[in-house]
Motif scaffolding. Sequence first.
Motif, PDB file in Angstrom:
ATOM      1  N   ASN A 121       0.943  -1.170   0.023  1.00 13.27           N
ATOM      2  CA  ASN A 121       0.051  -0.231   0.020  1.00 13.27           C
ATOM      3  C   ASN A 121       0.828   1.152   0.086  1.00 13.27           C
ATOM      4  OD1 ASN A 121      -2.376  -1.330   0.008  1.00 13.27           O
ATOM      5  ND2 ASN A 121      -2.292  -1.769   2.099  1.00 13.27           N
ATOM      6  N   GLU A 122       2.072   1.110   0.013  1.00 12.54           N
ATOM      7  CA  GLU A 122       3.194   2.335   0.086  1.00 12.54           C
ATOM      8  C   GLU A 122       3.213   2.726  -1.408  1.00 12.54           C
ATOM      9  OE1 GLU A 122       7.407   3.111   1.493  1.00 12.54           O
ATOM     10  OE2 GLU A 122       6.193   2.448   2.907  1.00 12.54           O
ATOM     11  N   PRO A 123       3.071   4.085  -1.769  1.00 16.14           N
ATOM     12  CA  PRO A 123       3.358   4.733  -3.075  1.00 16.14           C
ATOM     13  C   PRO A 123       5.015   4.428  -3.188  1.00 16.14           C
ATOM     14  CG  PRO A 123       2.791   6.395  -1.443  1.00 16.14           C
ATOM     15  CD  PRO A 123       2.605   5.104  -0.945  1.00 16.14           C
ATOM     16  N   THR A 124       5.307   4.073  -4.631  1.00 17.11           N
ATOM     17  CA  THR A 124       6.694   4.299  -4.780  1.00 17.11           C
ATOM     18  C   THR A 124       6.929   5.740  -5.784  1.00 17.11           C
ATOM     19  OG1 THR A 124       6.277   3.008  -6.985  1.00 17.11           O
ATOM     20  CG2 THR A 124       6.880   1.810  -4.946  1.00 17.11           C
ATOM     21  N   THR A 125       5.818   6.301  -6.264  1.00  8.76           N
ATOM     22  CA  THR A 125       6.144   7.428  -7.050  1.00  8.76           C
ATOM     23  C   THR A 125       5.513   8.781  -5.954  1.00  8.76           C
ATOM     24  OG1 THR A 125       5.817   6.278  -9.090  1.00  8.76           O
ATOM     25  CG2 THR A 125       5.661   8.773  -9.278  1.00  8.76           C
ATOM     26  N   GLU A 132       9.382  15.080  -9.800  1.00  5.04           N
ATOM     27  CA  GLU A 132       8.713  13.543  -9.563  1.00  5.04           C
ATOM     28  C   GLU A 132       9.991  12.652  -9.217  1.00  5.04           C
ATOM     29  OE1 GLU A 132       6.930  10.055 -12.480  1.00  5.04           O
ATOM     30  OE2 GLU A 132       6.084  12.046 -12.508  1.00  5.04           O
ATOM     31  N   LEU A 133       9.503  11.742  -8.184  1.00  6.27           N
ATOM     32  CA  LEU A 133      10.755  10.782  -7.822  1.00  6.27           C
ATOM     33  C   LEU A 133       9.912   9.371  -7.966  1.00  6.27           C
ATOM     34  CD1 LEU A 133      13.505   9.888  -6.950  1.00  6.27           C
ATOM     35  CD2 LEU A 133      12.513  10.175  -4.527  1.00  6.27           C
ATOM     36  N   ASP A 134      10.528   8.448  -8.616  1.00  3.74           N
ATOM     37  CA  ASP A 134      10.177   6.959  -8.771  1.00  3.74           C
ATOM     38  C   ASP A 134      11.097   6.092  -8.066  1.00  3.74           C
ATOM     39  OD1 ASP A 134       9.273   4.472  -9.268  1.00  3.74           O
ATOM     40  OD2 ASP A 134       8.663   4.920 -11.431  1.00  3.74           O
ATOM     41  N   LEU A 135      10.677   5.838  -6.833  1.00  4.55           N
ATOM     42  CA  LEU A 135      11.613   4.890  -5.926  1.00  4.55           C
ATOM     43  C   LEU A 135      11.860   3.491  -6.645  1.00  4.55           C
ATOM     44  CD1 LEU A 135      10.574   5.417  -2.350  1.00  4.55           C
ATOM     45  CD2 LEU A 135      12.601   6.538  -3.705  1.00  4.55           C
TER      46      LEU A 135
END
Length: 225
Positions: A121-125, A132-135
Motif C-alpha cells: 500500500n506504500e506508493p513508490t512515486t 517527480e521521484l520514482d523509487l
Amino acid sequence: MRILVIEGEPQLGDELKKGLEENGYAADIARDGAKGRYLSAQHDYALILLDAVLPGADGFALLRALRRTSTVPVLVLTARDKVEDRVNGLRLGADDYLVKPFALPELLARVRTLVQRGKPNEPTTFRLADLELDLASGKCVRNHQRIELTAKESALLAVLLRNRGHIVSRSTLAEEVWDSTLDSDTNVLEVAIRRLRAKIDDPFDLKLLHTVRGSGYVLEDRSWP
C-alpha cells in the motif's frame, strides 16, 4: 529501510552489507543463526537475507522458526542449486531463492521487488509541482529533465517528498536516511541538503526545498498566494 543479513561467510556478509548501504538501505549483519534470530526479534526489518548454511546451524531451521512469529520477506542465499532444495526453501516460507555466486545488481533487483511486495500500500512515486521521484526505478525528473541522484540523495528526497508541506526535523532525517543520530558538530546533513538543492532547485526558477531555521527542512511549492 532496514535489512537484516544473516550470512555465515564473513567476506560475503561484509560485501552484502556494504552493497546494500551504498544503495540506500540500512543493514545489520549476523554471522550465525542465534544472532540472526535475536536481531530479527529486536527490530522491524523490511527484509531478511538468509544464508541456508550457517555455522553450527541449518538456515532452513531458522527460516522455519522465523515463520512461526514473523511475516517479514525472506530471501534465501545458498550454494545449493538442486530443485528439491529450492522447493524445500519455498515450502518453508522463503519468498525468493538466490543461488551463490550471484551478481550484486541481481540481488538488488530482488531486494527491491521483495521490499515493495512487503509494503503493497506504500506508493513508490512521489510528485510536487514539476518534480517527480520514482523509487522503484530510481528515476528523478524535474520539468521533464532527468536528474541523477546518489542513493543517499534519493533517500533524502524521498523522506522530504513523503512529508511534503511539513517541516522535517534534522533528527528525523538523520534517522530515516543515515539510520543514526548525527553529532551536533557534523555538517553531513547540511552538505547533503546543499548537494540535493543544487540538483533539484538551483537550475529552476521555482524553489521547492526550503530551510526552516532552528526546525529543519520542508519541501513545498510556495508559488501560490
